[in-house]
Design an enzyme around this catalytic site. Structure first.
Site, PDB file in Angstrom:
ATOM      1  N   GLU A 122       0.856  -1.181   0.000  1.00  0.00           N
ATOM      2  CA  GLU A 122       0.000   0.000   0.000  1.00  0.00           C
ATOM      3  C   GLU A 122       0.895   1.235   0.000  1.00  0.00           C
ATOM      4  OE1 GLU A 122      -2.750   0.412   3.268  1.00  0.00           O
ATOM      5  OE2 GLU A 122      -3.840   1.987   2.242  1.00  0.00           O
ATOM      6  N   ALA A 263       1.576  -0.166  10.792  1.00  0.00           N
ATOM      7  CA  ALA A 263       1.337  -1.567  10.459  1.00  0.00           C
ATOM      8  C   ALA A 263       0.508  -1.645   9.192  1.00  0.00           C
ATOM      9  CB  ALA A 263       0.599  -2.272  11.600  1.00  0.00           C
ATOM     10  N   MET A 264       0.379  -2.868   8.643  1.00  0.00           N
ATOM     11  CA  MET A 264      -0.311  -3.023   7.367  1.00  0.00           C
ATOM     12  C   MET A 264      -1.206  -4.254   7.376  1.00  0.00           C
ATOM     13  SD  MET A 264      -0.908  -1.808   4.435  1.00  0.00           S
ATOM     14  CE  MET A 264      -2.110  -2.594   3.384  1.00  0.00           C
ATOM     15  N   ASN A 266      -2.430  -6.448   5.293  1.00  0.00           N
ATOM     16  CA  ASN A 266      -2.412  -7.471   4.243  1.00  0.00           C
ATOM     17  C   ASN A 266      -3.264  -8.680   4.630  1.00  0.00           C
ATOM     18  OD1 ASN A 266      -0.087  -5.926   3.165  1.00  0.00           O
ATOM     19  ND2 ASN A 266       0.915  -6.815   4.964  1.00  0.00           N
ATOM     20  N   HIS A 298      -6.789  -2.158  15.031  1.00  0.00           N
ATOM     21  CA  HIS A 298      -6.971  -1.419  13.767  1.00  0.00           C
ATOM     22  C   HIS A 298      -6.758  -2.336  12.559  1.00  0.00           C
ATOM     23  CE1 HIS A 298      -6.809   2.242  11.189  1.00  0.00           C
ATOM     24  NE2 HIS A 298      -5.990   1.491  10.472  1.00  0.00           N
ATOM     25  N   GLU A 299      -5.635  -3.028  12.534  1.00  0.00           N
ATOM     26  CA  GLU A 299      -5.333  -3.875  11.372  1.00  0.00           C
ATOM     27  C   GLU A 299      -6.318  -5.043  11.296  1.00  0.00           C
ATOM     28  OE1 GLU A 299      -3.481  -2.283   9.506  1.00  0.00           O
ATOM     29  OE2 GLU A 299      -2.574  -0.992  11.020  1.00  0.00           O
ATOM     30  N   HIS A 302      -9.600  -3.960   9.785  1.00  0.00           N
ATOM     31  CA  HIS A 302      -9.522  -3.768   8.330  1.00  0.00           C
ATOM     32  C   HIS A 302      -9.976  -5.017   7.567  1.00  0.00           C
ATOM     33  CE1 HIS A 302      -8.002   0.133   7.280  1.00  0.00           C
ATOM     34  NE2 HIS A 302      -6.848   0.021   7.899  1.00  0.00           N
ATOM     35  N   GLU A 321     -10.049   3.976   5.982  1.00  0.00           N
ATOM     36  CA  GLU A 321      -9.237   4.426   7.128  1.00  0.00           C
ATOM     37  C   GLU A 321     -10.055   5.179   8.179  1.00  0.00           C
ATOM     38  OE1 GLU A 321      -6.644   3.129   7.786  1.00  0.00           O
ATOM     39  OE2 GLU A 321      -5.851   2.396   5.886  1.00  0.00           O
TER      40      GLU A 321
END
Ligand code: TRP
Ligand code: ZN
Length: 868
Positions: A122, A263-264, A266, A298-299, A302, A321
């Protein structure tokens, strides 16, 4: 990097893709300097046309292209694309590329973090792995085969389920992954390395068993427990509050040291900055623990808001977001203190977001024009985006809001959606007209609500007149009225809440402000009331109401909405700061106004008050946030007022600080919320006691602390109060923790934010420390970021030494990591509140940067706007 003027992309220009990609099979041969990627995709033309297929690709070495198995050479290549023409309606495309992960310091695409390989895709990093339609509205089923040296990289991870694996003769091994959920390329991830793994499992409400795995650097297993607890808590919370269940059989989290952001998300394989995974009492503070919980949440959240339903284009970023920040805020508030969470979010809005709105990068939560997408992962898109969702929640109520969320997710599951789609679902599910509300998505800037009131004793009528006004922002000269939920309560002179009645009917606390000017007449009001306005910060606006000191004191003591109690103290502090700045300009000494002193005393003496709230009420805002109170101000004067107020409050209330300190010790460390609250108030008290020269207490706490919260609080108190002991404590700390970058970051931050004229020299010194590296974003943020954001007095030195330091760092990072460089330039472009002398200095530095030979698009976008 580019010499030509970077291109602007406009939201209005959105077109669906000319081709779809249904499946992508990746075969990745990992090597440090020459990784080979074979990407086989099934491509389908979208409709009847003969447009070429234009694939995105950056910094790739193209080795082979084949259509339906036949090599082709008639393709066109530009710097950042691969163009194929005269294609069949449906075909298999094979592309072989080579890339150099070891040389990738930008940390986008595939790179090395320490000894591990990892990816960050991202927003537009996948195009650094292979040529592809790198846009979020192209969703494909991915399968990924990873091959690497078996000894150096025992774990080979990607999205979805592990379906096969094997060993090769040459010491290498491979793993095959398959992700059943179609996804855009930005959610792809790959990790290869040698880790310790914390394993657990979670049984979902419907009884499915999910394997949970957290991968950390070897030797760090004992620091992964809190992350695991937080993950399980997140899964349970989403089931209970939003009826959302996890959908794969495995959920993996990998902690890495080199990461541009937090963080992400995926799919099935989150990659985290280690800072938001690792925590134990000896190395992490209470706020580190809470941050881990928040970011893990949060992650995880998502997975539905972002992954199952994603964004049509990057202008819609706040769709995922803003909504996911709202969800993590609710998660943290349900698990911990709702009031403290609210206060911290509001501090962020008033400090960073209002400043962004007042600067050259002001943009709506759904931007209209973008040069570099990475520049729009902003406090506006995230935090104001969350405030917009929160306003919907306030207007609709929990039940209708949850119905709207469910409708949105069900309607767009497996698809890419827009902000308009989201609001339409909310409107349909609730039956509310949200037409005017949608302006929050298109209009930038912080609205000012000016409220006046009038009491009619004969009619027992109380009238509130509300005016809204949004100042212009770059590119938006005209502003329209917004739909603003204004939450109100009324209090009698004795601090009793009054029932709100309109036209003889009892009404709720939320007034719908829709017009530029609007009146609300409340009846059956027995006496002139004190209004509590904008309860719980019901809208992201600035409030202007002529409160008297008596009214603020009353609200600070009696408001049922705890946020209002805190906010009343903030307003008293703001008044004190404004008055004292004028005093100082007239060479008059700084004094703490009586009402402020009395409220502090009453707050300290109130035994019934929640300790966490008490701590928040007694902390002065930082100098950065105080800047927003002025049109323009000499920051040195502001600094003097800030320091003097602290000192006066410390001395005047010394016995009470001591009492608070002594009565809030925690016998044994635990991260239970009541204990976090006690440490918070105890350490606020210690910071004042240090200013009142209680050096002994500071020393003692440092020496006897059994946890990082207390250790750091003591060290910080010493440094901020410039106690002679500070140097010894810093040296001791460095000796103990020099092997641990994350812990040492606290030490870096403390020195970078220390008062004293030698700070710039010290920062230069710190940048030569063995653990410091400009290639590690965490270290850069701890030293340079903390200095420029958290030490405004030294950064804005009149001799320009602070600016020069930043310019030199930016010049280097512009080449190696433009994304981090672009975040660090923030205080140089937000100069509106500073005096003319400093503005001149800053503009000269911006011009200097603008002339850099290889200026990145990231910095170009911000500097050109700042100089416009
Ligand atoms: N989607 C991520 C989040 O909000 C943001 C993110 C992580 C990101 N890493 C990034 C955005 C790198 C841009 C570039 O949790
Ligand atoms: Zn996010």
């Amino acid at each position: 990097m580019t010499q030509i003027k970077p291109q602007v992309q406009y939201r209005e220009d959105y077109q669906p893709p000319h081709y779809w990609i249904d499946t992508l099979d990746l075969d990745i041969q990992l090597h440090e300097n020459a990784t080979e990627v074979v990407a086989i995709s099934r491509v389908r033309r979208n409709g009847e046309h003969d447009e070429p297929l234009v694939l995105d690709g950056e910094q790739l070495n193209l080795l082979q292209v084949a259509v339906n198995g036949v090599d082709i050479t008639q393709y066109q290549q530009t710097e950042n694309s691969l163009i194929l023409s005269q294609l069949p309606e449906v075909f298999v495309l094979t592309i072989k590329t080579q890339l150099d992960p070891q040389a990738n310091t930008a940390l986008e695409g595939l790179y090395k973090s320490g000894s591990a390989f990892c990816t960050q895709c991202e927003a537009q990093g996948f195009r650094r792995i292979t040529y592809y339609l790198d846009r979020p509205d192209v969703l494909a089923r991915f399968s990924t085969r990873i091959t690497a040296d078996a000894t150096a990289y025992p774990y080979l991870l990607s999205n979805g389920n592990r379906i096969d694996q094997g060993n090769l003769d040459d010491g290498r091994h491979w793993v095959q992954w398959q992700d059943p959920f179609p996804k855009p390329a930005y959610l792809f991830a790959l990790v290869a390395g040698n880790f310790d793994v914390l394993r657990d499992s979670y049984t979902t409400v419907s009884g499915r068993e999910v394997a949970l795995e957290i991968f950390v650097d070897q030797g760090n297993l004992h620091r992964a427990g809190h992350a695991m607890d937080s993950l399980k808590a997140s899964m349970a919370w989403d089931e209970q509050r939003c009826h959302l269940e996890y959908d794969l059989d495995i959920y993996m989290i990998v902690a890495v040291d080199f990461f541009n952001m937090g963080a992400m998300e995926n799919k099935g394989l989150n990659v985290f900055n280690a800072k938001f995974v690792l925590a134990d009492p000896h190395t992490a503070t209470d706020s580190d623990y809470l941050d881990v919980e928040r970011v893990i949440g949060h992650e995880y959240f998502h997975n539905w808001t972002g992954n199952r339903v994603t964004c049509r284009d990057w202008f819609q970023l706040s769709l995922k977001e803003g909504l996911t920040v709202f969800r993590d805020q609710e998660f943290s508030s349900d698990l911990g203190s709702r009031t403290v969470n609210r206060i911290q979010n509001v501090r962020m809005m008033r400090g960073a977001q209002f400043a962004e709105d007042a600067g050259p990068m002001a943009h709506p939560i759904r931007p209209d024009a973008v040069i570099e997408m990475n520049n729009f992962y902003t406090v506006t898109v995230y935090e104001k985006g969350s405030e917009v969702i929160r306003m919907l929640h306030t207007l609709l109520g929990e039940q209708a809001f949850q119905r709207g969320l469910a409708l949105y997710l069900q309607r767009f599951d497996g698809q890419a959606a827009t902000c308009d789609d989201f609001v339409a679902a909310m409107s349909e599910a609730s039956g509310r007209d949200l037409t005017r509300f949608t302006r929050w998505y298109s209009q930038a800037g912080t609205p000012v609500l000016t409220v006046t009131d009038e009491y009619d004793a004969v009619q027992q009528r109380y009238t509130l007149t509300v005016q809204q006004f949004t100042p212009t922002t770059p590119g938006q000269p005209q502003k329209l009225p917004l739909h603003i939920p204004l939450s109100v309560a009324l209090y009698s002179a004795q601090g009793e809440p009054l029932t709100l009645t309109m036209d003889g009917q009892i009404v709720g606390p939320v007034l719908d402000v829709l017009e530029a000017e609007q009146r609300f007449v409340l009846d059956q009001v027995p006496s002139k009331p004190t209004p509590a306005l904008l309860q719980s910060f019901s809208a992201p606006v600035k409030l202007d109401y002529p409160y008297s000191d008596e009214q603020l004191t009353l609200l600070a003591k009696h408001s049922i909405d705890e946020f209002v109690r805190w906010d009343a103290v903030q307003m008293l502090i703001n008044k004190a700061v404004r008055d004292n700045v004028s005093q100082l300009q007239r060479q008059q000494p700084v004094v703490v106004p009586r009402p402020l002193l009395d409220v502090f005393r009453a707050t300290l003496e109130d035994e019934t008050l929640d300790k966490a709230l008490q701590a928040q009420m007694l902390m002065l805002p930082d100098i950065g946030s105080l800047l927003e109170l002025f049109e323009q101000v000499d920051i040195d004067l502001l600094g003097q007022v800030h320091a003097q107020l602290h000192k006066e409050l410390a001395v005047a209330l010394q016995p009470l600080w001591l009492h608070a300190y002594e009565h809030n010790r925690t016998p044994q460390y635990s991260i239970a919320h009541p204990d976090i609250a006690k440490r918070a108030i105890k350490n606020v008290a210690l910071s004042y006691l240090a200013l009142a020269n209680e050096a002994g207490l500071v020393q003692q706490q440092y020496q006897t602390a059994d946890n990082m919260t207390d250790t750091l609080a003591a060290m910080k108190a010493a440094v901020r109060a410039e106690l002679t002991e500070a140097g010894a404590l810093l040296a001791d700390f460095e000796g103990k923790w020099q092997q641990d970058g994350l812990v040492l970051d606290n030490w870096f931050r403390l020195q970078a934010t220390a008062p004293g004229d030698d700070t710039v020299a010290r920062i230069q010194q710190l940048m030569t420390h063995p653990t410091f590296s400009l290639n590690n974003p965490n270290r850069v943020r701890a030293v340079v970021g903390a200095f420029i954001m958290g030490n405004p007095l030294q950064f804005h030195r009149l001799d320009g030494a602070g600016y020069d330091l930043l310019v030199s760092v930016l010049t280097q990072l512009n080449l190696s990591n433009p994304q981090v460089a672009s975040r660090l330039i923030t205080p140089l472009i937000q100069f509106a509140r500073l005096d003319d002398a400093r503005q001149q200095q800053i503009k000269a530095r911006l011009q200097q940067l603008m002339a850099l030979p290889d200026l990145s698009r990231d910095l170009f976008e911000k500097i050109s706007k700042a100089l416009a």
